[in-house]
Scaffold this motif. Structure first.
Motif, PDB file in Angstrom:
ATOM      1  N   TYR A   1      -6.717 -33.495 -20.641  1.00  0.00           N
ATOM      2  CA  TYR A   1      -8.009 -33.066 -20.559  1.00  0.00           C
ATOM      3  C   TYR A   1      -7.480 -31.707 -21.603  1.00  0.00           C
ATOM      4  CZ  TYR A   1      -9.155 -33.867 -16.486  1.00  0.00           C
ATOM      5  OH  TYR A   1      -9.654 -35.081 -14.713  1.00  0.00           O
ATOM      6  N   PRO A   2      -8.241 -31.619 -22.492  1.00  0.00           N
ATOM      7  CA  PRO A   2      -8.145 -29.961 -24.336  1.00  0.00           C
ATOM      8  C   PRO A   2      -8.484 -28.714 -23.666  1.00  0.00           C
ATOM      9  CG  PRO A   2     -10.137 -31.371 -24.188  1.00  0.00           C
ATOM     10  CD  PRO A   2      -9.671 -32.629 -23.205  1.00  0.00           C
ATOM     11  N   ALA A   3      -7.470 -28.169 -23.856  1.00  0.00           N
ATOM     12  CA  ALA A   3      -7.981 -26.636 -23.307  1.00  0.00           C
ATOM     13  C   ALA A   3      -9.032 -26.107 -24.257  1.00  0.00           C
ATOM     14  CB  ALA A   3      -6.940 -26.499 -23.967  1.00  0.00           C
ATOM     15  N   PRO A   4     -10.478 -25.749 -23.115  1.00  0.00           N
ATOM     16  CA  PRO A   4     -11.380 -25.042 -23.874  1.00  0.00           C
ATOM     17  C   PRO A   4     -10.990 -24.319 -24.691  1.00  0.00           C
ATOM     18  CG  PRO A   4     -11.476 -24.247 -21.478  1.00  0.00           C
ATOM     19  CD  PRO A   4      -9.960 -25.125 -21.633  1.00  0.00           C
ATOM     20  N   ALA A   5     -11.683 -23.734 -26.116  1.00  0.00           N
ATOM     21  CA  ALA A   5     -11.294 -22.615 -26.976  1.00  0.00           C
ATOM     22  C   ALA A   5     -12.735 -22.182 -26.734  1.00  0.00           C
ATOM     23  CB  ALA A   5     -11.878 -22.993 -28.399  1.00  0.00           C
ATOM     24  N   TYR A   6     -12.215 -20.330 -25.837  1.00  0.00           N
ATOM     25  CA  TYR A   6     -13.099 -19.380 -25.379  1.00  0.00           C
ATOM     26  C   TYR A   6     -12.855 -18.155 -26.215  1.00  0.00           C
ATOM     27  CZ  TYR A   6     -14.883 -15.724 -22.240  1.00  0.00           C
ATOM     28  OH  TYR A   6     -15.355 -14.447 -22.087  1.00  0.00           O
ATOM     29  N   LYS A   7     -14.089 -17.988 -26.721  1.00  0.00           N
ATOM     30  CA  LYS A   7     -14.496 -17.019 -27.604  1.00  0.00           C
ATOM     31  C   LYS A   7     -15.429 -15.664 -27.007  1.00  0.00           C
ATOM     32  CE  LYS A   7     -15.982 -15.938 -31.799  1.00  0.00           C
ATOM     33  NZ  LYS A   7     -16.400 -16.381 -33.489  1.00  0.00           N
TER      34      LYS A   7
END
Length: 231
Positions: free
Chosen positions: A166-172
């Motif tokens: 599971y790739p960690a989501p990129a949160y902006k």
């Protein structure tokens, strides 16, 4: 219970004060029958029908006071009956005569009905049927040959399980800019005070309808003034 006793007392009191009607039933008198004057008349008629053996004659006449007439009829025995009658204030008198001789059929010609005998009834002979039980042979049953099946245990292989990546989501974080607020320009309304003028008031004029007497009577004390002041 109290209501029932009250109702009974009220009914007794009402029965004591009830007064029957003074109505008197009128007497009905039947109208008198008119006394018609008797009129003279006369008639005559006759019937002769050979198919039904009817032979009848009737004649009558009246002068208004006395009724006289006669009738004749053919009887079943072959005779003819003749009746002559007269009716007046003294009663009714009839004279009956016969013509011909009575005829009766010969008894030898009469035949009695034949004697009837009931038919002899013979009940049918009933014999019970001979019943023979059928010869029954029970079938021969042979036990089937039973062979137990052979079971082999299945070969079980555990599945290979790999955990998914599971790739960690990129949160902006969103860029938030405060809104530019501009206060509204407010101008006070131009208010003009109303000008009030005092109402014109006129004092009412009172006029009295009273007229003072010319002088007090002698019975009043002398301290009172001689006359009322004028207003």
């Amino acid at each position: 219970m109290k209501f029932f006793i009250f109702a009974v007392l009220f009914a007794v009191a009402a029965a004591g004060t009830y007064k029957t009607s003074d109505y008197v039933q009128s007497k009905y008198e039947a109208p008198a029958k008119p006394d018609y004057e008797k009129q003279p008349y006369s008639f005559s008629w006759d019937v002769k029908d050979e198919d039904t053996y009817n032979d009848f004659v009737h004649t009558e006449e009246s002068d208004g006071k006395v009724i006289s007439g006669s009738y004749r009829v053919e009887l079943p025995d072959g005779r003819t009956q003749i009746v002559t009658y007269r009716a007046d204030e003294n009663g009714n008198v009839a004279d009956v005569t016969y013509e011909g001789e009575a005829q009766y059929p010969d008894e030898s010609e009469y035949k009695a009905a034949p004697a009837y005998s009931a038919p002899a009834y013979k009940a049918p002979a009933y014999s019970a049927p001979a019943y023979s039980a059928p010869a029954y042979k029970a079938p021969a049953y042979s036990a089937p040959a039973y062979k137990a099946p052979s079971y082999s245990a299945p070969a079980y292989k555990a599945p290979a399980y790999s955990a998914p990546a599971y790739p960690a989501p990129a949160y902006k974080a969103p860029a938030y800019s405060a809104p530019a607020y501009k206060a509204p320009a407010y101008s006070a309304p131009a208010y003009k005070a109303p000008v009030y003028s005092a109402p014109e008031y006129m004092a009412p004029i009172f006029r009295s309808a009273y007229k003072a007497p010319a002088a007090y009577p002698a019975a009043y004390p002398a301290a009172y003034p001689a006359a009322y002041p004028k207003y």
